[in-house]
Write a protein that holds these residues in place. Sequence first.
Motif, short mmCIF file in Angstrom:
data_model
loop_
_atom_site.label_atom_id
_atom_site.label_comp_id
_atom_site.label_asym_id
_atom_site.label_seq_id
_atom_site.Cartn_x
_atom_site.Cartn_y
_atom_site.Cartn_z
N ASP A 59 0.83 -1.21 0.00
CA ASP A 59 0.00 0.00 0.00
C ASP A 59 0.86 1.25 0.00
O ASP A 59 0.52 2.24 -0.64
CB ASP A 59 -0.93 0.01 1.21
N ASN A 106 0.65 2.36 -4.32
CA ASN A 106 -0.64 3.02 -4.53
C ASN A 106 -0.55 4.52 -4.70
O ASN A 106 -1.57 5.18 -4.87
CB ASN A 106 -1.59 2.70 -3.37
N SER A 107 0.62 5.10 -4.64
CA SER A 107 0.75 6.54 -4.86
C SER A 107 2.09 6.80 -5.54
O SER A 107 3.03 6.04 -5.40
CB SER A 107 0.66 7.30 -3.54
#
Length: 89
Positions: free
Chosen positions: A69, A73-74
């Motif tokens: 995560d 995810n970014s």
Amino acid sequence: MIFLTKIKNHIAVICIGFGLLAAAVVLFSWAYGYWSNGLYGTHFQIDSCWQGISACGMGLVGLFKWLVDSSKNSPVGIFPNNNERKDDK
């Protein structure tokens, strides 16, 4: 600061080492409990070994989820924003 960077760069090796150590501890505990129950009647609950390995496994799953995560995810260097969705762009 360098210490934390080294941990981040080698987290896979750390997790594998932790998993092997936890498995060795559980194996030793199970063997001790098995023999002490038979030889000395200590009433060691062998199920507690498997509960311990399950707890270690769940901790590793949580760590892997956090790593995925955090890193996938970014974009790199941009803090994720909960209010902005990818569909809105």
